[in-house]
Design an enzyme around this catalytic site. Structure first.
Site, short mmCIF file in Angstrom:
data_model
loop_
_atom_site.label_atom_id
_atom_site.label_comp_id
_atom_site.label_asym_id
_atom_site.label_seq_id
_atom_site.Cartn_x
_atom_site.Cartn_y
_atom_site.Cartn_z
N ARG A 161 0.85 -1.19 0.00
CA ARG A 161 0.00 0.00 0.00
C ARG A 161 0.89 1.25 0.00
O ARG A 161 1.51 1.57 1.01
CB ARG A 161 -0.93 0.02 1.21
CG ARG A 161 -1.77 1.30 1.28
CD ARG A 161 -3.00 1.19 2.15
NE ARG A 161 -2.71 1.06 3.57
CZ ARG A 161 -3.63 1.18 4.53
NH1 ARG A 161 -4.90 1.43 4.21
NH2 ARG A 161 -3.29 1.02 5.80
N ASP A 445 -3.95 3.21 14.08
CA ASP A 445 -3.12 3.75 13.02
C ASP A 445 -3.65 5.13 12.67
O ASP A 445 -4.49 5.69 13.39
CB ASP A 445 -3.08 2.82 11.80
CG ASP A 445 -4.43 2.67 11.11
OD1 ASP A 445 -5.40 3.36 11.47
OD2 ASP A 445 -4.51 1.84 10.18
#
EC number: 2.3.3.9
Length: 562
Positions: A161, A445
């Site tokens: 990603r 996160d």
């Protein structure tokens, strides 16, 4: 090195990653696509301003023909992506890379984005670790002497990603301006590793974050086509799964699949960023768009059910994988009863996803892999996926996507305090270079921190009240910040002072920054204010210390400037 490119920082392994040929490749991508990227970012700002003025997203009339045409499909699953029933996510730190490869998951999402702090040493180390992992040359010895090696007979397929289109790489300067973080992460990985991945029976695969519409997906597709031409790879070798984590993308899911159809690997329900996007898009729209405590926002909320079911429908209609959302719980041997309760909740969540037709789902910790696998095994059996299962029974309903009126829950004082604590703790770890951090048994996160700070901002702006009847004001939040600040751990290398200042800027000021990562990078990382730190991340499961303004939005300022 081309004299147009200037590298402003150094890190271990840099000479291995930033070779002259690799930089030349990045420069070709930059020259071809930077103007388009900037145009897409300008279009994002215009859409945010339109939402502030009262617009709502809707299905596009201009692309109705794509949605109505039932004949087109995406490319068949690429090698290594046929069975994706368990995907583990995490930053590309050396030890965590080995743990992910040993986890038993089918796919590892190697994250350069929300689970990674963009310190230069992390940007370079991620590329070094990817090269070593792909070539089966990765080992790690901890400071305590513990050795880590890959021992699994079957390792997960690696899907990288990269950073989103909105993020710059401030340490690579081209003609005086920073390069796109997206193109840096993508370009370095595909340049160094595509041939090796293909030789090993896989390929260069990606997760694409923060996409807001099909034109941004088209831009990625153009990048893929050019990269394959430059590297002499067959067209369609690169594959990408798009995270549907913005409300605008939810209205263009089939169009996104169409734009990437020769390179598509499906869509993912990026639940946390999706909630953040909902709050960000409608934060000025009054109590009808105010959501309860973050902890009470489950996937069974009607608007979230509409989002996930319509995603499965769109994917399977086009022969694409539908991948479910993150399970963020972190098991703890110190509290087996709490762990058992949480694992039961994870099992129910994954069983619901499998029952809804998802082909796989995400977990944030190796200890959840078995639970997720069992839930999908019970539905898939020996089949690799559920691509043959149509969800034509699901209505395509735009109103259901944005109707928050039936969302259960309330705003509590504990929820307000939790948002403030998590926001500050996460940003303190992020400033020290840690993008994924366990706080109170949950893996946080950037996406979950965005929800926390955005809810605080929205509650202040709308003068929302907690369940005890008290209005949420900036002064009340400042008092909680001060109270928490006195109780945070103090150790060498901690950056709580800066984290508190950053939290105040992104959650308590009148203007609302579009992304905390943008504000944090510009304030603390872009100018080279990077500190080397050692020691464990200071997180604790101990209780946090117990302890109206009129906001003017950044989008309002943009409209005035226009």
């Amino acid at each position: 090195m081309n004299d147009r490119i200037r590298i402003t920082a150094t890190a271990e392994g840099q000479e291995r990653v930033l070779t002259d040929d690799a930089l030349s490749f990045l420069l070709e991508l930059h020259d071809a696509f930077e103007c388009q990227r900037q145009q897409q970012l300008q279009d994002r700002r215009k859409r945010r301003a339109a939402f502030a003025d009262g617009d709502v997203p809707s299905f596009l009339a201009a692309t109705e023909r794509i949605r109505r045409d039932s004949s087109w499909k995406v490319a068949p699953p690429a090698p290594g992506l046929e069975d994706r029933r368990v995907e583990i996510t995490g930053p590309i730190e050396r030890k965590m890379t080995i743990n992910a490869l040993n986890s038993g998951a089918k796919v590892w999402l190697a994250d350069c984005e929300d689970a990674s702090s963009p310190l230069w040493r992390n940007v370079i180390a991620s590329q070094v670790n990817l090269q070593d992992a792909i070539r089966e040359q990765i080992e790690f010895t901890s400071p305590e002497g513990k050795e880590y090696r890959v021992t699994a007979e079957q390792t997960p397929t690696i899907v990288v990603r990269p950073r989103g289109w909105h993020l710059d790489e401030h340490r690579i300067i081209v003609d005086g301006k920073p390069m796109s973080g997206s193109l840096v992460d993508f370009g370095l990985h595909v340049f160094h590793n595509a041939d090796e991945l293909i030789a090993r029976g896989s390929g260069p695969y990606f997760y694409l974050p923060k996409i807001e519409n099909h034109l941004e997906a088209r831009l990625w597709n153009d990048v893929f086509v050019m990269a394959q031409q430059l590297l002499v790879l067959p067209q369609g070798t690169i594959r990408a799964t798009v995270l549907i984590e913005t409300i605008t993308a939810a209205f263009e899911m089939e169009e996104i699949l169409y734009e990437l159809r020769d390179h598509s690997a499906g869509l993912n329900a990026g639940r946390w960023d999706y909630l953040f996007s909902m709050i960000k898009a409608f934060r000025l729209r009054g109590e009808a768009f105010v959501l309860p405590d973050r902890a009470q926002l489950t996937m069974t909320a009607p608007f979230m059910r509409a989002y996930t079911e319509q995603l499965v429908r769109a994917c399977h209609r086009r022969g694409a994988h539908a991948i479910g959302g993150m399970a963020a719980f972190v098991p703890s041997a110190k509290d087996p009863e709490a762990t058992e309760r949480a694992l039961s909740a994870v099992a129910a969540d994954k069983s619901r996803e499998a029952g809804d037709g998802f082909d796989g789902s995400w977990v944030a910790h190796p200890g959840l892999v078995a639970t997720c696998r069992e839930a999908f095994d019970a539905v898939l059996g020996d089949e690799p996926n559920q691509l043959g299962r149509s969800r034509e029974d699901v209505p395509v309903d735009g109103d259901a996507l944005i109707d928050l009126s039936t969302t259960p829950g309330e705003i509590t004082d504990g929820g307000l305090r939790s948002n403030i604590e998590i926001g500050i703790r996460y940003m303190e770890a992020w400033l020290r270079g840690h993008g994924a951090v366990a706080i109170h048994s949950l893996m946080e996160d950037a996406a979950t921190a965005e929800i926390s700070r955005s809810q605080v901002w929205q509650w202040i702006y709308n003068e929302s009240a907690t369940s005890d009847g008290r209005t949420i004001t900036r002064e009340r939040c400042e008092a909680i910040v001060d109270e928490l600040g006195r109780g945070f751990e103090r150790a060498e290398g901690n950056r709580f002072r800066e984290a508190i200042a950053l939290f105040r800027e992104i959650a308590l000021e009148e203007t609302y920054p579009a992304f905390l990562t943008l504000a944090g990078t510009e304030r603390y990382l872009a100018e080279g204010v990077e500190r080397s730190t050692t020691g464990p991340i200071p997180v604790t499961d101990a209780p946090a210390p117990v302890a109206q303004t009129t906001s003017r939005d950044a989008d309002e300022q943009e409209r005035e400037a226009a």
